[in-house]
Design a protein around this motif. Structure first.
Motif, PDB file in Angstrom:
ATOM      1  N   VAL A  28       0.862  -1.177   0.000  1.00 43.88           N
ATOM      2  CA  VAL A  28       0.000   0.000   0.000  1.00 43.88           C
ATOM      3  C   VAL A  28       0.905   1.237   0.000  1.00 43.88           C
ATOM      4  N   SER A  29       0.664   2.148  -0.919  1.00 43.14           N
ATOM      5  CA  SER A  29       1.558   3.301  -1.053  1.00 43.14           C
ATOM      6  C   SER A  29       0.769   4.596  -1.109  1.00 43.14           C
ATOM      7  N   THR A  30       1.399   5.667  -0.682  1.00 46.64           N
ATOM      8  CA  THR A  30       0.837   7.009  -0.855  1.00 46.64           C
ATOM      9  C   THR A  30       1.678   7.714  -1.906  1.00 46.64           C
TER      10      THR A  30
ATOM     11  N   GLY B 211       3.106  10.854   2.272  1.00 44.41           N
ATOM     12  CA  GLY B 211       2.485  11.711   3.278  1.00 44.41           C
ATOM     13  C   GLY B 211       1.452  10.989   4.134  1.00 44.41           C
ATOM     14  N   THR B 212       0.967  11.707   5.147  1.00 38.13           N
ATOM     15  CA  THR B 212       0.013  11.124   6.083  1.00 38.13           C
ATOM     16  C   THR B 212      -1.402  11.658   5.891  1.00 38.13           C
ATOM     17  N   GLU B 213      -1.568  12.662   5.018  1.00 43.14           N
ATOM     18  CA  GLU B 213      -2.917  13.154   4.743  1.00 43.14           C
ATOM     19  C   GLU B 213      -2.936  13.816   3.370  1.00 43.14           C
ATOM     20  N   SER B 214      -4.135  14.167   2.923  1.00 43.00           N
ATOM     21  CA  SER B 214      -4.322  14.748   1.586  1.00 43.00           C
ATOM     22  C   SER B 214      -3.473  16.011   1.393  1.00 43.00           C
ATOM     23  N   GLY B 215      -3.155  16.254   0.128  1.00 45.51           N
ATOM     24  CA  GLY B 215      -2.461  17.487  -0.224  1.00 45.51           C
ATOM     25  C   GLY B 215      -3.419  18.464  -0.883  1.00 45.51           C
ATOM     26  N   LEU B 216      -3.075  19.753  -0.791  1.00 50.33           N
ATOM     27  CA  LEU B 216      -3.916  20.796  -1.378  1.00 50.33           C
ATOM     28  C   LEU B 216      -3.544  20.956  -2.840  1.00 50.33           C
ATOM     29  N   LEU B 217      -4.540  20.925  -3.700  1.00 45.63           N
ATOM     30  CA  LEU B 217      -4.287  21.129  -5.109  1.00 45.63           C
ATOM     31  C   LEU B 217      -4.109  22.626  -5.371  1.00 45.63           C
ATOM     32  N   PRO B 218      -3.153  23.016  -6.196  1.00 41.22           N
ATOM     33  CA  PRO B 218      -2.931  24.451  -6.440  1.00 41.22           C
ATOM     34  C   PRO B 218      -4.090  25.130  -7.139  1.00 41.22           C
ATOM     35  N   SER B 219      -4.864  24.352  -7.880  1.00 47.01           N
ATOM     36  CA  SER B 219      -6.077  24.922  -8.470  1.00 47.01           C
ATOM     37  C   SER B 219      -7.046  23.770  -8.628  1.00 47.01           C
ATOM     38  N   HIS B 220      -8.304  24.066  -8.743  1.00 45.71           N
ATOM     39  CA  HIS B 220      -9.250  22.962  -8.881  1.00 45.71           C
ATOM     40  C   HIS B 220     -10.286  23.284  -9.932  1.00 45.71           C
TER      41      HIS B 220
END
Lengths: 161, 253
Positions: B163-165, B171-180
């Protein structure tokens, strides 16, 4: 850097890096994760190190800081006063011999103080060696050790919970 | 009062001795000390035990050590236009080069969230098809579209139980996308390991960061189901606002 070179560095320095992490974290799985994470932070320095001794200095510098932060984050409560040595202050010989005691006591200190304390007291480095590994002055090492002494003394001086 | 410690050898010196990284004089002095000091012999053996554990149990998984590739390094010439172009034109061409699905993509699972893989091998770059076979050493990048949800966690599970991130990397949690709202290329790439069999990647989109620990049980359950379950199950029972998954196969080295 090629993948072959990356894996070669990991085979060469991974054992020492893992051992460093394992000594601080006290847990195989956590140490394996920390070794991988710190290797990815370190691999360029390891690739450029003129010899293994310089590479080990980088490993001690980066992995000690990372793992002490991990150990601190994993703590959910303060060290019970009853678990600390009876003698007020710090018994350096006991910290050198007991990883568990070192982990429980040193990880409670602020990060920069804990890092100096671990290298000097738990790893047995001289103050000059600590200064060299961390890239700081010997005076700073002395001051941070004094801070640690005050911190440990304060812990030992607390009334029982 | 801090007791003065008797003279001992530092852990760094013990490691250096084990790696034969000491000068002859230091090596002899350190070995002489070890011969006379039980405390330091015990410490040296503890370190040696940890090193052996790494070699026996951790290093074999080193083939799974993902490689982070700088997006600005020479490897990315294949992704960026020629250096002679101005930066504004470069930016325009990169944006144009990112494919936008003309219709609902087959791999979208909820409300049109999308995950697309692009692979690079040698001189070749291509858009990966669902179920396509990739080789160990292939570099893979991800393009996501999350319906305006600002956070994404990109994780994967393979037939070997790994299982990989992938984003944020390790990382241990979601990352913020620079734009959506638009298809967006995730920074960095992953180099595939040599574990054969299926690998399913999930892009989990959310309004707030998802912790890896909150999705890990579902990933481990999927992994435990084996290769056929990984191929069949395209959705994770996790609290994501939207998700997309992508399956590919890894060939034998």
């Amino acid at each position: 850097m090629s993948e072959d070179r990356l894996h070669s560095l990991y085979r060469t320095y991974g054992p020492a890096l893992y051992a460093r992490c394992r000594q601080i974290l006290g847990d195989d799985a956590a140490a394996a994760d920390a070794a991988q994470e710190t290797f990815l932070r370190l691999h360029r320095q390891l690739d450029r190190a003129p010899d293994a001794h310089h590479a080990l200095a980088w490993i001690y510098r980066v992995a000690t800081n990372y793992c002490l932060n991990q150990a601190r984050d994993r703590r959910r409560r303060a060290v019970p006063v009853g678990d600390l040595p009876d003698t007020p202050g710090v018994d350096a010989e006991r910290l050198l011999e007991s990883r568990d005691l070192a982990r429980r006591l040193i990880s409670t200190a602020p990060p920069k103080v804990a890092e100096v304390a671990w290298l000097h007291l738990a790893d047995g480095m001289t103050q000059d060696e600590v200064a060299q590994v961390l890239g700081i002055s010997r005076r700073t090492v002395v001051n941070r050790l004094a801070d640690f002494h005050r911190h440990a003394h304060a812990l030992a001086g607390r009334p029982p919970s | 009062m801090m007791n003065a410690a008797p003279s001992h050898v530092s852990s760094l010196k013990l490691d250096a001795l084990a790696m034969d990284a000491l000068s002859p004089q230091e090596r002899d002095a350190t070995q002489s000390h070890l011969d006379a000091c039980l405390t330091c012999r015990t410490r040296a053996e503890e370190l040696a035990s940890h090193r052996r554990h790494f070699t026996a149990y951790v290093l074999p998984r080193a083939d799974r050590l993902p490689t982070r590739v700088s997006p600005w390094g020479p490897r990315w010439r294949w992704w960026a236009p020629a250096l002679a172009l101005s930066s504004a034109v470069v930016l325009l061409l990169v944006l144009v080069a990112v494919p936008r699905p003309p219709e609902e993509p087959q791999y979208a699972l909820k409300g049109g969230a999308a995950l697309q893989l692009f692979a690079h091998r040698g001189e070749r770059t291509w858009k990966v098809e669902e179920g396509e076979a990739l080789a160990p050493g292939d570099q893979v990048r991800f393009v996501v579209e999350g319906l305006g949800l600002p956070y994404v966690l990109v994780v994967s599970v393979d037939g070997a139980g790994q299982v990989s991130t992938y984003f944020p990397f390790g990382g241990t949690e979601s990352g913020l996308l620079p734009s959506h709202g638009l298809p967006l290329e995730i920074p960095g790439s992953v180099v595939l390991d040599n574990a054969p069999g299926p690998e399913r990647v999930f892009a989990l989109f959310s309004r707030k960061p998802l912790s890896f620990e909150s999705v890990a049980p579902a990933l481990r359950e999927l992994s435990a189901g084996g290769a056929d379950v990984i191929r069949d199950r395209a959705r994770l029972p996790v609290p994501a606002g939207a998700q997309a998954s992508f399956l590919f196969e890894k060939t034998q080295p």
